[in-house]
Write a protein that holds these residues in place. Sequence first.
Motif, PDB file in Angstrom:
ATOM      1  N   LEU A  39      39.754   3.185 -23.834  1.00 26.77           N
ATOM      2  CA  LEU A  39      38.983   4.385 -23.531  1.00 26.77           C
ATOM      3  C   LEU A  39      39.523   5.128 -22.310  1.00 26.77           C
ATOM      4  O   LEU A  39      39.687   6.347 -22.333  1.00 26.77           O
ATOM      5  CB  LEU A  39      37.514   3.999 -23.299  1.00 26.77           C
ATOM      6  CG  LEU A  39      36.527   5.118 -23.019  1.00 26.77           C
ATOM      7  CD1 LEU A  39      36.375   5.986 -24.271  1.00 26.77           C
ATOM      8  CD2 LEU A  39      35.187   4.553 -22.611  1.00 26.77           C
ATOM      9  N   MET A  40      39.828   4.390 -21.255  1.00 31.08           N
ATOM     10  CA  MET A  40      40.193   5.040 -19.997  1.00 31.08           C
ATOM     11  C   MET A  40      41.655   4.855 -19.597  1.00 31.08           C
ATOM     12  O   MET A  40      42.082   5.396 -18.595  1.00 31.08           O
ATOM     13  CB  MET A  40      39.262   4.574 -18.877  1.00 31.08           C
ATOM     14  CG  MET A  40      39.305   3.113 -18.552  1.00 31.08           C
ATOM     15  SD  MET A  40      37.987   2.542 -17.434  1.00 31.08           S
ATOM     16  CE  MET A  40      38.225   3.513 -15.993  1.00 31.08           C
ATOM     17  N   GLY A  41      42.403   4.102 -20.378  1.00 30.80           N
ATOM     18  CA  GLY A  41      43.795   3.827 -20.025  1.00 30.80           C
ATOM     19  C   GLY A  41      43.868   2.583 -19.166  1.00 30.80           C
ATOM     20  O   GLY A  41      42.910   2.211 -18.497  1.00 30.80           O
ATOM     21  N   TYR A  42      45.020   1.947 -19.181  1.00 35.08           N
ATOM     22  CA  TYR A  42      45.182   0.683 -18.473  1.00 35.08           C
ATOM     23  C   TYR A  42      45.791   0.890 -17.089  1.00 35.08           C
ATOM     24  O   TYR A  42      46.818   0.339 -16.750  1.00 35.08           O
ATOM     25  CB  TYR A  42      46.065  -0.265 -19.299  1.00 35.08           C
ATOM     26  CG  TYR A  42      45.394  -0.708 -20.578  1.00 35.08           C
ATOM     27  CD1 TYR A  42      44.482  -1.748 -20.583  1.00 35.08           C
ATOM     28  CD2 TYR A  42      45.671  -0.071 -21.782  1.00 35.08           C
ATOM     29  CE1 TYR A  42      43.864  -2.160 -21.748  1.00 35.08           C
ATOM     30  CE2 TYR A  42      45.060  -0.477 -22.958  1.00 35.08           C
ATOM     31  CZ  TYR A  42      44.160  -1.514 -22.940  1.00 35.08           C
ATOM     32  OH  TYR A  42      43.545  -1.906 -24.090  1.00 35.08           O
ATOM     33  N   GLY A  43      45.117   1.658 -16.280  1.00 36.44           N
ATOM     34  CA  GLY A  43      45.610   1.950 -14.938  1.00 36.44           C
ATOM     35  C   GLY A  43      44.766   1.298 -13.873  1.00 36.44           C
ATOM     36  O   GLY A  43      43.987   0.372 -14.121  1.00 36.44           O
ATOM     37  N   PHE A  44      44.906   1.814 -12.660  1.00 38.46           N
ATOM     38  CA  PHE A  44      44.192   1.260 -11.512  1.00 38.46           C
ATOM     39  C   PHE A  44      42.676   1.410 -11.675  1.00 38.46           C
ATOM     40  O   PHE A  44      41.916   0.509 -11.325  1.00 38.46           O
ATOM     41  CB  PHE A  44      44.683   1.936 -10.224  1.00 38.46           C
ATOM     42  CG  PHE A  44      44.121   1.309  -8.982  1.00 38.46           C
ATOM     43  CD1 PHE A  44      44.523   0.043  -8.580  1.00 38.46           C
ATOM     44  CD2 PHE A  44      43.174   1.975  -8.221  1.00 38.46           C
ATOM     45  CE1 PHE A  44      44.002  -0.545  -7.439  1.00 38.46           C
ATOM     46  CE2 PHE A  44      42.652   1.399  -7.082  1.00 38.46           C
ATOM     47  CZ  PHE A  44      43.067   0.136  -6.689  1.00 38.46           C
ATOM     48  N   ASP A  45      42.234   2.545 -12.232  1.00 32.24           N
ATOM     49  CA  ASP A  45      40.797   2.745 -12.463  1.00 32.24           C
ATOM     50  C   ASP A  45      40.249   1.672 -13.401  1.00 32.24           C
ATOM     51  O   ASP A  45      39.158   1.149 -13.188  1.00 32.24           O
ATOM     52  CB  ASP A  45      40.524   4.129 -13.044  1.00 32.24           C
ATOM     53  CG  ASP A  45      40.806   5.247 -12.075  1.00 32.24           C
ATOM     54  OD1 ASP A  45      40.947   4.972 -10.867  1.00 32.24           O
ATOM     55  OD2 ASP A  45      40.889   6.408 -12.527  1.00 32.24           O
ATOM     56  N   LEU A  47      41.430  -1.338 -13.808  1.00 27.55           N
ATOM     57  CA  LEU A  47      41.388  -2.595 -13.063  1.00 27.55           C
ATOM     58  C   LEU A  47      40.123  -2.673 -12.208  1.00 27.55           C
ATOM     59  O   LEU A  47      39.428  -3.694 -12.201  1.00 27.55           O
ATOM     60  CB  LEU A  47      42.627  -2.735 -12.180  1.00 27.55           C
ATOM     61  CG  LEU A  47      42.685  -3.980 -11.293  1.00 27.55           C
ATOM     62  CD1 LEU A  47      42.765  -5.247 -12.135  1.00 27.55           C
ATOM     63  CD2 LEU A  47      43.870  -3.894 -10.349  1.00 27.55           C
ATOM     64  N   LEU A  48      39.793  -1.596 -11.524  1.00 32.92           N
ATOM     65  CA  LEU A  48      38.597  -1.590 -10.673  1.00 32.92           C
ATOM     66  C   LEU A  48      37.314  -1.711 -11.498  1.00 32.92           C
ATOM     67  O   LEU A  48      36.438  -2.523 -11.178  1.00 32.92           O
ATOM     68  CB  LEU A  48      38.553  -0.317  -9.830  1.00 32.92           C
ATOM     69  CG  LEU A  48      39.559  -0.224  -8.689  1.00 32.92           C
ATOM     70  CD1 LEU A  48      39.448   1.133  -7.996  1.00 32.92           C
ATOM     71  CD2 LEU A  48      39.359  -1.349  -7.690  1.00 32.92           C
ATOM     72  N   VAL A  49      37.206  -0.914 -12.548  1.00 31.30           N
ATOM     73  CA  VAL A  49      35.995  -0.940 -13.381  1.00 31.30           C
ATOM     74  C   VAL A  49      35.863  -2.295 -14.086  1.00 31.30           C
ATOM     75  O   VAL A  49      34.779  -2.888 -14.126  1.00 31.30           O
ATOM     76  CB  VAL A  49      36.001   0.230 -14.388  1.00 31.30           C
ATOM     77  CG1 VAL A  49      34.881   0.086 -15.405  1.00 31.30           C
ATOM     78  CG2 VAL A  49      35.887   1.559 -13.662  1.00 31.30           C
ATOM     79  N   PHE A  53      32.912  -4.996 -13.602  1.00 28.05           N
ATOM     80  CA  PHE A  53      32.108  -5.402 -14.758  1.00 28.05           C
ATOM     81  C   PHE A  53      32.057  -6.924 -14.880  1.00 28.05           C
ATOM     82  O   PHE A  53      30.991  -7.503 -15.088  1.00 28.05           O
ATOM     83  CB  PHE A  53      32.656  -4.777 -16.051  1.00 28.05           C
ATOM     84  CG  PHE A  53      31.803  -5.079 -17.237  1.00 28.05           C
ATOM     85  CD1 PHE A  53      30.640  -4.371 -17.473  1.00 28.05           C
ATOM     86  CD2 PHE A  53      32.153  -6.099 -18.109  1.00 28.05           C
ATOM     87  CE1 PHE A  53      29.835  -4.667 -18.561  1.00 28.05           C
ATOM     88  CE2 PHE A  53      31.355  -6.411 -19.200  1.00 28.05           C
ATOM     89  CZ  PHE A  53      30.188  -5.693 -19.433  1.00 28.05           C
ATOM     90  N   VAL A  54      33.205  -7.590 -14.734  1.00 25.54           N
ATOM     91  CA  VAL A  54      33.254  -9.051 -14.821  1.00 25.54           C
ATOM     92  C   VAL A  54      32.385  -9.677 -13.727  1.00 25.54           C
ATOM     93  O   VAL A  54      31.561 -10.564 -13.993  1.00 25.54           O
ATOM     94  CB  VAL A  54      34.712  -9.557 -14.730  1.00 25.54           C
ATOM     95  CG1 VAL A  54      34.763 -11.057 -14.519  1.00 25.54           C
ATOM     96  CG2 VAL A  54      35.498  -9.160 -15.971  1.00 25.54           C
ATOM     97  N   GLY A 101      41.055 -12.845  -8.808  1.00 31.88           N
ATOM     98  CA  GLY A 101      42.007 -12.605  -9.886  1.00 31.88           C
ATOM     99  C   GLY A 101      42.409 -11.159 -10.049  1.00 31.88           C
ATOM    100  O   GLY A 101      43.392 -10.847 -10.723  1.00 31.88           O
ATOM    101  N   SER A 102      41.680 -10.250  -9.444  1.00 27.13           N
ATOM    102  CA  SER A 102      41.967  -8.814  -9.564  1.00 27.13           C
ATOM    103  C   SER A 102      42.998  -8.314  -8.565  1.00 27.13           C
ATOM    104  O   SER A 102      43.423  -7.164  -8.649  1.00 27.13           O
ATOM    105  CB  SER A 102      40.675  -8.013  -9.371  1.00 27.13           C
ATOM    106  OG  SER A 102      39.721  -8.402 -10.325  1.00 27.13           O
TER     107      SER A 102
END
Length: 149
Positions: A39-45, A47-49, A53-54, A101-102
């Motif tokens: 949905l949003m692309g596999y970028g830095f955003d 990773l943060l979202v 969520f996790v 892990g992030s």
Amino acid sequence: MSAVSSADALIPAEFPVRLLARGLDVLVLAAVDVGLGRLMGYGFDWLLVGSAFVFLYFSLLDAWAGATLGKFALGLRVLGPDGGRPTVRQSLRREAFTLIGSIPFVGPLLALAAWIVIARTIRASPLRQGNHDAFAGGTRVVQVARFVQ
């Protein structure tokens, strides 16, 4: 209010069943994470979202319901030091290690190290409490006896 009825005997949950519950949760979270990435692309955003969520999935479900989906499926419950559900603060502290892990590049290695330390401390404790449980003020994971055969 207790997360587990008083008619249920509480048995400290062993590491293998806790790991299996975490694995079930990871399957759910991986599906959500892939959906977010598409949905949003596999970028830095992403990773943060995804990381938020996790972290919130584990923390808030444990606080509000006493267990995540994986823990529910295997008859596990998280208890606070008083025997009821952990508070949101306790749950946030208990799951803080999931954010390790992030960290870009070194996160997976640090997360593996954290899991090794947690596994060792769970196995060494009579109540099967890991150092993340101690950091949260004394939370613990129990197996509800009606699920144990």
